[in-house]
Write a protein that holds these residues in place. Structure first.
Motif, PDB file in Angstrom:
ATOM      1  N   PHE A   2      16.954  26.680   8.693  1.00  0.00           N
ATOM      2  CA  PHE A   2      15.939  26.455   7.661  1.00  0.00           C
ATOM      3  C   PHE A   2      16.529  25.806   6.418  1.00  0.00           C
ATOM      4  O   PHE A   2      15.960  24.880   5.847  1.00  0.00           O
ATOM      5  CB  PHE A   2      15.279  27.789   7.285  1.00  0.00           C
ATOM      6  N   ILE A   3      17.688  26.297   5.982  1.00  0.00           N
ATOM      7  CA  ILE A   3      18.262  25.833   4.714  1.00  0.00           C
ATOM      8  C   ILE A   3      18.751  24.396   4.806  1.00  0.00           C
ATOM      9  O   ILE A   3      18.588  23.608   3.865  1.00  0.00           O
ATOM     10  CB  ILE A   3      19.420  26.753   4.286  1.00  0.00           C
ATOM     11  N   GLY A   4      19.355  24.016   5.931  1.00  0.00           N
ATOM     12  CA  GLY A   4      19.944  22.688   6.061  1.00  0.00           C
ATOM     13  C   GLY A   4      19.023  21.554   5.652  1.00  0.00           C
ATOM     14  O   GLY A   4      19.297  20.823   4.690  1.00  0.00           O
ATOM     15  N   TRP A  45      29.571   9.417  -1.178  1.00  0.00           N
ATOM     16  CA  TRP A  45      29.990  10.815  -1.260  1.00  0.00           C
ATOM     17  C   TRP A  45      29.065  11.760  -0.502  1.00  0.00           C
ATOM     18  O   TRP A  45      29.445  12.898  -0.218  1.00  0.00           O
ATOM     19  CB  TRP A  45      30.126  11.242  -2.720  1.00  0.00           C
ATOM     20  N   ILE A  46      27.869  11.302  -0.140  1.00  0.00           N
ATOM     21  CA  ILE A  46      27.021  12.160   0.692  1.00  0.00           C
ATOM     22  C   ILE A  46      27.613  12.284   2.094  1.00  0.00           C
ATOM     23  O   ILE A  46      27.273  13.220   2.842  1.00  0.00           O
ATOM     24  CB  ILE A  46      25.571  11.644   0.770  1.00  0.00           C
ATOM     25  N   PHE A  47      28.503  11.353   2.453  1.00  0.00           N
ATOM     26  CA  PHE A  47      29.229  11.438   3.719  1.00  0.00           C
ATOM     27  C   PHE A  47      30.613  12.048   3.537  1.00  0.00           C
ATOM     28  O   PHE A  47      31.092  12.803   4.393  1.00  0.00           O
ATOM     29  CB  PHE A  47      29.353  10.050   4.349  1.00  0.00           C
ATOM     30  N   TYR A  48      31.265  11.722   2.442  1.00  0.00           N
ATOM     31  CA  TYR A  48      32.625  12.216   2.220  1.00  0.00           C
ATOM     32  C   TYR A  48      32.690  13.738   2.115  1.00  0.00           C
ATOM     33  O   TYR A  48      33.717  14.337   2.457  1.00  0.00           O
ATOM     34  CB  TYR A  48      33.211  11.602   0.950  1.00  0.00           C
ATOM     35  N   ILE A  49      31.611  14.368   1.638  1.00  0.00           N
ATOM     36  CA  ILE A  49      31.649  15.839   1.500  1.00  0.00           C
ATOM     37  C   ILE A  49      31.792  16.529   2.853  1.00  0.00           C
ATOM     38  O   ILE A  49      32.200  17.697   2.925  1.00  0.00           O
ATOM     39  CB  ILE A  49      30.410  16.383   0.773  1.00  0.00           C
ATOM     40  N   ASN A  50      31.472  15.824   3.935  1.00  0.00           N
ATOM     41  CA  ASN A  50      31.616  16.408   5.273  1.00  0.00           C
ATOM     42  C   ASN A  50      33.074  16.486   5.713  1.00  0.00           C
ATOM     43  O   ASN A  50      33.409  17.287   6.597  1.00  0.00           O
ATOM     44  CB  ASN A  50      30.847  15.580   6.303  1.00  0.00           C
ATOM     45  N   VAL A  91      30.635  28.849  12.299  1.00  0.00           N
ATOM     46  CA  VAL A  91      29.646  28.166  13.145  1.00  0.00           C
ATOM     47  C   VAL A  91      28.319  27.984  12.417  1.00  0.00           C
ATOM     48  O   VAL A  91      27.622  26.973  12.616  1.00  0.00           O
ATOM     49  CB  VAL A  91      29.448  28.906  14.487  1.00  0.00           C
ATOM     50  N   ILE A  92      27.940  28.946  11.574  1.00  0.00           N
ATOM     51  CA  ILE A  92      26.719  28.769  10.779  1.00  0.00           C
ATOM     52  C   ILE A  92      26.903  27.611   9.803  1.00  0.00           C
ATOM     53  O   ILE A  92      26.008  26.778   9.615  1.00  0.00           O
ATOM     54  CB  ILE A  92      26.354  30.063  10.020  1.00  0.00           C
ATOM     55  N   GLY A  93      28.086  27.554   9.183  1.00  0.00           N
ATOM     56  CA  GLY A  93      28.376  26.452   8.269  1.00  0.00           C
ATOM     57  C   GLY A  93      28.336  25.106   8.962  1.00  0.00           C
ATOM     58  O   GLY A  93      27.852  24.110   8.402  1.00  0.00           O
ATOM     59  N   ALA A  94      28.848  25.053  10.200  1.00  0.00           N
ATOM     60  CA  ALA A  94      28.822  23.794  10.953  1.00  0.00           C
ATOM     61  C   ALA A  94      27.394  23.357  11.240  1.00  0.00           C
ATOM     62  O   ALA A  94      27.057  22.170  11.129  1.00  0.00           O
ATOM     63  CB  ALA A  94      29.596  23.962  12.262  1.00  0.00           C
ATOM     64  N   ALA A  95      26.543  24.321  11.603  1.00  0.00           N
ATOM     65  CA  ALA A  95      25.140  23.994  11.876  1.00  0.00           C
ATOM     66  C   ALA A  95      24.430  23.512  10.615  1.00  0.00           C
ATOM     67  O   ALA A  95      23.651  22.554  10.644  1.00  0.00           O
ATOM     68  CB  ALA A  95      24.425  25.214  12.451  1.00  0.00           C
ATOM     69  N   ILE A  96      24.699  24.178   9.491  1.00  0.00           N
ATOM     70  CA  ILE A  96      24.087  23.762   8.225  1.00  0.00           C
ATOM     71  C   ILE A  96      24.533  22.351   7.859  1.00  0.00           C
ATOM     72  O   ILE A  96      23.731  21.526   7.402  1.00  0.00           O
ATOM     73  CB  ILE A  96      24.447  24.755   7.102  1.00  0.00           C
ATOM     74  N   MET A  97      25.819  22.064   8.060  1.00  0.00           N
ATOM     75  CA  MET A  97      26.352  20.731   7.751  1.00  0.00           C
ATOM     76  C   MET A  97      25.623  19.665   8.557  1.00  0.00           C
ATOM     77  O   MET A  97      25.265  18.602   8.026  1.00  0.00           O
ATOM     78  CB  MET A  97      27.853  20.696   8.049  1.00  0.00           C
ATOM     79  N   GLU A  98      25.379  19.939   9.840  1.00  0.00           N
ATOM     80  CA  GLU A  98      24.687  18.967  10.685  1.00  0.00           C
ATOM     81  C   GLU A  98      23.245  18.777  10.238  1.00  0.00           C
ATOM     82  O   GLU A  98      22.744  17.644  10.173  1.00  0.00           O
ATOM     83  CB  GLU A  98      24.725  19.440  12.139  1.00  0.00           C
TER      84      GLU A  98
END
Length: 514
Positions: free
Chosen positions: A142-144, A163-168, A13-20
């Motif tokens: 903060f990091i995102g 690729w800034i979108f494909y990495i998601n 869930v932290i990773g999902a928030a960072i991704m957003e």
């Protein structure tokens, strides 16, 4: 749930928030590449940023409502799938408006990744360790936005902008699969209410048009443009009607009655200013580094890295302080002072400033923001009833996003006007009787003559070079003025904390920011 499953869900869930959050700023450094590739103007391409921001601000305040009516697990996994699918479609867009459309839908999906993720985080920790949960999640918050420009610059320079979108896509797929097996419904399910379609429509129209005005106003010369004037009128009417409607129905999509709390209202103002400072500093620093100091996008992003690393420790420390009963007011005040100092330092740089100096200044910014991310949410909901906490935190979240949008608009308008003023001031000193002007003109003319230019051509090139120097210096001075203005805004709003000191004595429970 076993300890390993709990930790895995926490990381997920932290990773999902960072991704957003990364996707908020990752496209900033790729706009010129998108513009050239898709055959669009830079003004049209900037809608890639605007559409995502509009979607985020619309969806955040109604996240609690959607979670209650759709079920948290269904809503969260569905949002991840929508975000991931739209990331793929954004990368495959063949024209700018297809990209803008799917970028908007991506923002709709991304809204849940922040709010629901934090709710899950707090369920994974006992009450006595809620401060640590808030700090861990604050790392992602903060990091995102901080690493977004760095990552976007690296990808754009070394690969291509899609690729800034494909990495998601792989990240989103893994997140959805893990949540399918690990995520459950909350122990206490929120009450399902009738759908407030009128409220949703008024909020969407009002916030959407307001965001468009804020994001596009300066580019379109504000009210000299017909649609900006029209959207302003629509925003005022829609939001006024929204407030009236939500205060007079039994089951509003956004419970504005929670704003009766003085603590929440003041916290919302402080959060607005914090969002303004957070997003404008991320916007201004890369602009100065790339356009005026000659840094590459990757080098500009790396300026933020030392501060981001130190901020991780500051976030953990602030969480422990809250856990031990330290009032969030003292932490917030310290964060405001650190941010004011950062803006003061940035307002005094010159064209010869080193990367190390900028990175050091950004450390103060990072520590300040780390001291504001979690304590402001704690303060915002400290006087609310448990049933009102999710709605209060969602409103607080929306204020941060609106602060960021308002801040970018404010900075764009302010720097444009200060640029014109500084340019006039500098040009008045460039006269035929000024010894320094004559000396520099003769030096440049002689240089171009040594390169084979005739006297007239050499003088023209020399004047063009002097004019370029004036433009560069005017731009730098206008950006420095913007940093000073932001610092003053922090200083003017800091005394509001005096009005809530008596309301927050004793331990403060850290709660979910959704």
């Amino acid at each position: 749930m076993s300890p390993i499953q709990r930790k895995l869900l926490m990381v997920t869930v932290i990773g999902a928030a960072i991704m957003e959050l990364i996707d908020i700023s990752i496209v900033n450094v790729a706009l010129s590449h998108m513009s050239g590739n898709l055959g669009a103007t830079i003004e049209d391409t900037s809608w890639v940023i605007t559409s995502y921001a509009i979607a985020n601000v619309i969806i955040i305040p109604i996240t609690s409502f959607l979670t209650a009516n759709l079920g948290r697990r269904n809503y969260y996994i569905g949002s991840i799938v929508l975000f991931t699918f739209c990331s793929f479609m954004c990368g495959n867009a063949e024209n700018i408006w297809v990209l803008v459309f799917f970028r908007f839908l991506q923002g709709i999906g991304g809204g849940a990744l922040l709010s629901v993720s934090q709710a899950v985080m707090f369920e994974l920790f006992p009450k006595e360790k809620q401060g640590m949960a808030a700090a861990l999640f604050g790392i992602g918050v903060f990091i995102g936005p901080t690493i977004g420009p760095t990552l976007g610059g690296f990808i754009t320079e070394n690969y291509s902008w899609p690729w800034i979108f494909y990495i998601n896509i792989p990240l989103g797929a893994v997140t959805a699969i893990l949540c399918y097996f690990l995520l459950t419904e909350p122990a206490i399910k929120p009450k399902v209410a009738a759908v407030d379609w009128t409220g949703i429509a008024l909020l969407s129209i009002g916030v959407g048009t307001l965001q468009t005005v804020l994001e596009r106003g300066q580019t379109e010369d504000w009210f000299a443009t017909g649609y900006i004037t029209l959207f302003t009128v629509i925003a005022i009417i829609s939001l006024t009607a929204f407030i009236f409607w939500e205060l007079h129905i039994p089951n509003p999509v956004v419970n504005l009655r929670v704003l009766k709390s003085k603590t929440l209202s003041i916290s919302a103002i402080l959060t607005f200013v914090t969002g303004l400072g957070m997003f404008t500093s991320i916007f201004l620093t890369p602009v100065i580094a790339q356009r005026l100091l000659g840094f590459t996008p990757t080098e500009s992003g790396l300026l933020l890295l030392p501060g981001a690393i130190l901020a991780l420790f500051a976030l953990m420390f602030s969480g422990k302080l809250l856990q031990k009963g330290v009032s969030p007011i003292y932490i917030i005040a310290f964060g405001f002072f650190m941010f004011m100092y950062f803006n003061w330092c940035m307002s005094r740089i010159n064209p010869d400033v080193s990367a190390a100096t900028i990175s050091l200044n950004l450390v103060f910014r990072a520590i300040g923001m780390a001291c504001l991310t979690v304590p402001l949410t704690s303060l915002a909901v400290s006087s609310l009833e448990p049933k009102d906490i999710p709605q209060g935190a969602a409103l607080n979240n929306m204020m941060r996003q609106l602060g960021g949008s308002f801040g970018i608009s404010l900075v764009n308008t302010y720097t444009a006007r200060r640029f014109a003023l500084h340019r006039v001031d500098l040009i008045t000193n460039i006269t035929a009787t000024n010894p320094q002007t004559l000396s520099r003109l003769q030096g440049y003319t002689g240089y171009f003559q040594t390169k084979g230019a005739g006297l007239i051509e050499a003088k023209q090139k020399a004047m063009a070079l002097i004019d370029m120097s004036v433009v560069k210096q005017s731009a730098l001075l206008s950006y420095l003025d913007a940093f000073l203005l932001i610092g003053l805004l922090f200083a003017f709003t800091l005394p509001l904390l005096l009005f809530v000191i008596r309301r927050t004595k004793g331990p403060v429970v850290v709660v979910s920011d959704h």
